[in-house]
Design a protein around this motif. Structure first.
Motif, PDB file in Angstrom:
ATOM      1  N   LYS A  24      36.172  37.935  35.531  1.00 40.71           N
ATOM      2  CA  LYS A  24      36.989  39.024  36.086  1.00 40.71           C
ATOM      3  C   LYS A  24      36.122  40.255  36.263  1.00 40.71           C
ATOM      4  CE  LYS A  24      40.902  36.859  35.938  1.00 40.71           C
ATOM      5  NZ  LYS A  24      40.240  35.575  35.675  1.00 40.71           N
ATOM      6  N   SER A  25      36.476  41.062  37.217  1.00 43.94           N
ATOM      7  CA  SER A  25      35.667  42.251  37.470  1.00 43.94           C
ATOM      8  C   SER A  25      35.699  43.200  36.287  1.00 43.94           C
ATOM      9  CB  SER A  25      36.170  42.966  38.708  1.00 43.94           C
ATOM     10  OG  SER A  25      37.477  43.447  38.464  1.00 43.94           O
ATOM     11  N   SER A  31      44.149  49.445  33.990  1.00 45.32           N
ATOM     12  CA  SER A  31      44.280  49.738  35.401  1.00 45.32           C
ATOM     13  C   SER A  31      44.445  51.237  35.602  1.00 45.32           C
ATOM     14  CB  SER A  31      45.476  49.006  35.978  1.00 45.32           C
ATOM     15  OG  SER A  31      46.636  49.418  35.305  1.00 45.32           O
ATOM     16  N   ASP A  35      41.256  52.638  38.607  1.00 45.16           N
ATOM     17  CA  ASP A  35      41.796  52.229  39.894  1.00 45.16           C
ATOM     18  C   ASP A  35      42.321  53.393  40.724  1.00 45.16           C
ATOM     19  OD1 ASP A  35      41.118  49.846  38.906  1.00 45.16           O
ATOM     20  OD2 ASP A  35      43.122  48.973  38.842  1.00 45.16           O
ATOM     21  N   ALA A 357      37.651  37.791  41.130  1.00 47.03           N
ATOM     22  CA  ALA A 357      38.926  38.343  40.661  1.00 47.03           C
ATOM     23  C   ALA A 357      39.859  38.589  41.841  1.00 47.03           C
ATOM     24  CB  ALA A 357      38.688  39.643  39.898  1.00 47.03           C
ATOM     25  N   ALA A 358      39.294  39.077  42.928  1.00 43.07           N
ATOM     26  CA  ALA A 358      40.113  39.375  44.099  1.00 43.07           C
ATOM     27  C   ALA A 358      40.692  38.088  44.677  1.00 43.07           C
ATOM     28  CB  ALA A 358      39.275  40.101  45.144  1.00 43.07           C
ATOM     29  N   GLU A 360      41.402  35.417  42.972  1.00 44.84           N
ATOM     30  CA  GLU A 360      42.357  34.798  42.052  1.00 44.84           C
ATOM     31  C   GLU A 360      43.688  35.538  42.043  1.00 44.84           C
ATOM     32  OE1 GLU A 360      40.808  34.384  38.116  1.00 44.84           O
ATOM     33  OE2 GLU A 360      38.966  33.475  38.887  1.00 44.84           O
ATOM     34  N   ASP A 361      44.631  34.924  41.371  1.00 41.17           N
ATOM     35  CA  ASP A 361      45.921  35.564  41.165  1.00 41.17           C
ATOM     36  C   ASP A 361      45.690  36.877  40.416  1.00 41.17           C
ATOM     37  OD1 ASP A 361      48.479  36.217  40.682  1.00 41.17           O
ATOM     38  OD2 ASP A 361      48.951  34.499  39.398  1.00 41.17           O
ATOM     39  N   ALA A 362      46.299  37.946  40.877  1.00 42.80           N
ATOM     40  CA  ALA A 362      46.071  39.252  40.267  1.00 42.80           C
ATOM     41  C   ALA A 362      46.501  39.287  38.800  1.00 42.80           C
ATOM     42  CB  ALA A 362      46.794  40.325  41.048  1.00 42.80           C
ATOM     43  N   ASN A 363      47.582  38.643  38.484  1.00 39.11           N
ATOM     44  CA  ASN A 363      48.032  38.631  37.101  1.00 39.11           C
ATOM     45  C   ASN A 363      48.103  37.206  36.575  1.00 39.11           C
ATOM     46  OD1 ASN A 363      49.275  38.787  34.654  1.00 39.11           O
ATOM     47  ND2 ASN A 363      51.219  39.598  35.432  1.00 39.11           N
ATOM     48  N   GLY A 406      50.414  41.233  32.193  1.00 35.50           N
ATOM     49  CA  GLY A 406      48.968  41.096  32.321  1.00 35.50           C
ATOM     50  C   GLY A 406      48.247  41.455  31.028  1.00 35.50           C
TER      51      GLY A 406
END
Lengths: 500, 95
Positions: A24-25, A31, A35, A357-358, A360-363, A406
């Motif tokens: 993951k990033s 967040s 972000d 990460a982008a 993949e599923d965000a959560n 998450g």
């Protein structure tokens, strides 16, 4: 001399693990921290370990103690203090001249190529020692232009030094602002030295507050990034810090770092001797959450010494004392190239993680029932965003909260190292107890390995030890453990260990 | 008429640049702390309302007047009542 690179073997590319790295990033980074920032600011802080939660897994910093003088007194500080074993602000082992400091920075930057940042943070106030501080910066701008410079100040002399600050390669300044109300300030600052007089009580605090706010505004006008540090002192400024957070954000500070008061009688500070307590982890986290509505909050601060060296959470200062530096032979040009190489590897690795990460599923926990209770988990890591530390070797644990919303980073807990050997952990049971107490509120501890005796004690304390995710990304481990708890029914049970 | 610095000094450098008479030296003759040249010290008379070294010094008892009295007596800078500090230190010693 060639020193080992940050807890890894002697491989040349140890800084950027490629086989089993983080997927993951930002391994569970909050967040609310980065972000919301504009791209221009994110670019400036992305490899600053103190400003970016994600960067602190990869990049190292150091402080040089060139600034001994101070122009105010804080009730959490004791100017007599000098100790090799303590880790907190204001404490140093040796004071350096600017020339010595530059020599030390060059030696560290050659041996720890992950280093990106040099800060002056004391042990007094950097801007109360302008000649020493700026001479250090001037030389480093010339000799190591790739190293970012930053400074941390109480703000009293800031307005008169802003012009000079903006001439150097400094794009980050930290101001410690504990209050905006002089009456509260009088309970934190017994005096300030201002215009050739010692001014006490609320009158002195009022001057300090005005200078801090003026300095903050002047820095923002010049496009210098400002982070605000605040010390949370229960019963003194805890509720007030919500207002402080609103004000500094409205003026343009980009990050607020609320830190817990450190006060012990043996430190000889006013708060220590008078029995003022610091906040517990739950109180600190609650205040950070309350301020987060208005502000980017920083939760990974380690409150390090004014002469700290290395990744956040570690201190390799003892490897770089003046007499040891004397004996080092360093090729400065080669060292700078090596840094550029290592930083490029790290950035490539981070970009890869971000892309994955982008995709993949965000959560990763979004498929679970939304009403499951959140769980705190402690993770033992020595950097790079992976589970790579033995329970008994951990000096600190990173705490993450897992929930159907998450994974988010909550903060860190300091631990007592009870095991100095490799495999056996027979001694020091009492420090183990202290460590377990520091994990209060956590329901699981994830590490590369746990000994038999601590395993039993952890279980008895209601904390599930987990050694199944060694060398895996922190976020994957936290997700895996949470899923495991869900599947075993542990999340539907009424637990005495709710969120801390 | 001159002030002096004793070994309570922690070498923080705060006083040195403030002295209008250039009377303060660091580690003179191998001393472990800062010192005031009695021949040069004017106690800031005529320059400032209060002696500058004693006005910024953070250490209680480190700066003395000509009679040997501390300009910043115990408790005056930290706000810690001296008897409480003594008690706390005694408790720590006894551990």
């Amino acid at each position: 001399m060639e020193l080992k690179v940050l807890g890894q073997s002697n491989s040349g590319s140890a800084a950027a693990p490629t086989e089993s790295g983080c997927s993951k990033s930002a391994c569970g980074s909050t967040s609310d921290q980065m972000d919301q920032l504009p791209e221009s600011i994110r670019e400036k802080v992305k490899n600053h370990p103190c400003y970016s939660e994600e960067a602190h897994h990869y990049y190292a910093r150091m402080h040089v103690a060139v600034a001994p003088a101070c122009n105010i007194q804080c009730h959490y500080c004791n100017r007599k203090y000098d100790c090799a074993n303590e880790s907190r602000p204001g404490v140093v082992s040796e004071l350096l001249s600017p020339d010595q400091a530059v020599k030390k920075v060059m030696a560290v930057a050659a041996n720890i190529p992950q280093m990106t940042v040099l800060g002056v943070a004391g042990p007094g106030d950097p801007l109360a020692n302008p000649e020493r501080t700026f001479e250090t910066f001037r030389q480093l701008t010339e000799k190591a232009p790739d190293i970012k410079l930053c400074v941390s100040t109480n703000g009293l002399s800031l307005p008169e030094q802003v012009e000079e600050l903006s001439k150097h390669n400094i794009d980050h300044v930290t101001i410690t602002i504990n209050c905006v109300d002089p009456e509260i300030g009088a309970k934190i600052y017994p005096w300030v030295f201002w215009q050739n007089r010692r001014i006490r009580g609320a009158k002195g605090a009022k001057i300090l507050i005005e200078q801090q706010q003026k300095g903050l505004e002047m820095l923002i006008e010049r496009g210098i990034l400002v982070k605000v540090n605040s010390v949370m002192i229960p019963g003194v400024n805890d509720k007030h810090l919500v207002e402080v957070s609103k004000i500094v954000k409205s003026k343009g500070a980009f990050l607020h770092n609320v830190m817990p008061l450190i006060a012990e009688a043996e430190h000889g500070t006013f708060y220590g001797v008078m029995g003022q307590r610091g906040p517990n982890a739950k109180e600190l986290s609650a205040l950070q959450d309350e301020c987060a509505g208005d502000m980017n909050m920083m939760r990974h601060c380690r409150q390090c010494r004014a002469d700290a060296v290395g990744l956040l959470g570690e201190d390799r200062g003892a490897e770089f004392t003046l007499d040891k530096i004397e004996g080092m032979e360093i090729d400065y040009a080669a060292a700078m190239e090596k840094r550029a190489e290592v930083h490029a590897q790290i950035e490539a690795h981070r970009a890869e993680q971000a892309a994955e990460a982008a995709a993949e599923d965000a959560n990763p926990l979004g498929d679970l029932p939304a009403d499951l209770r959140p769980v705190l988990m402690a993770v033992a890591t020595q950097g790079q965003g992976i589970v790579n530390q033995h329970f008994g070797h951990a000096k600190e644990f990173l705490v993450y909260e897992a929930s159907p919303a998450g994974v988010r980073f909550i903060g860190h807990r300091k631990a007592e190292q009870y095991c100095s050997g490799d495999d056996t952990c027979g001694e020091g049971e009492s420090t183990l107890d202290i460590t377990i107490r520091s994990l209060e509120g956590c329901e699981a501890v994830i590490c590369s390995k746990v000994g038999y005796s601590p395993w039993e004690k952890l279980e008895a304390a209601g904390i599930i030890p987990n050694g199944e995710y060694a060398m895996e990304p922190i976020e994957d481990a936290v997700v895996g453990v949470y899923r495991g708890m869900y599947e075993s029914g542990a999340l539907s049970e009424a637990s005495g260990q709710l969120i801390a | 008429m001159a002030l002096s610095i004793n070994d309570a000094c922690v070498n923080c450098w705060a006083c040195l640049p403030l002295c209008p008479s250039d009377a303060i030296t660091a580690n003179l003759d191998g001393a472990t702390h800062f010192a005031i040249d009695a021949k040069k010290c004017t106690e800031c008379d005529g320059d400032y309302a209060s002696p500058q070294c004693a006005s910024i010094c953070p250490i209680e008892g480190a700066i003395l007047d000509a009679g040997g009295e501390a300009l910043n007596p115990p408790g005056s800078l930290t706000g810690i009542p001296p008897e409480l500090l003594e008690q706390a230190m005694a408790e720590i010693q006894a551990r």
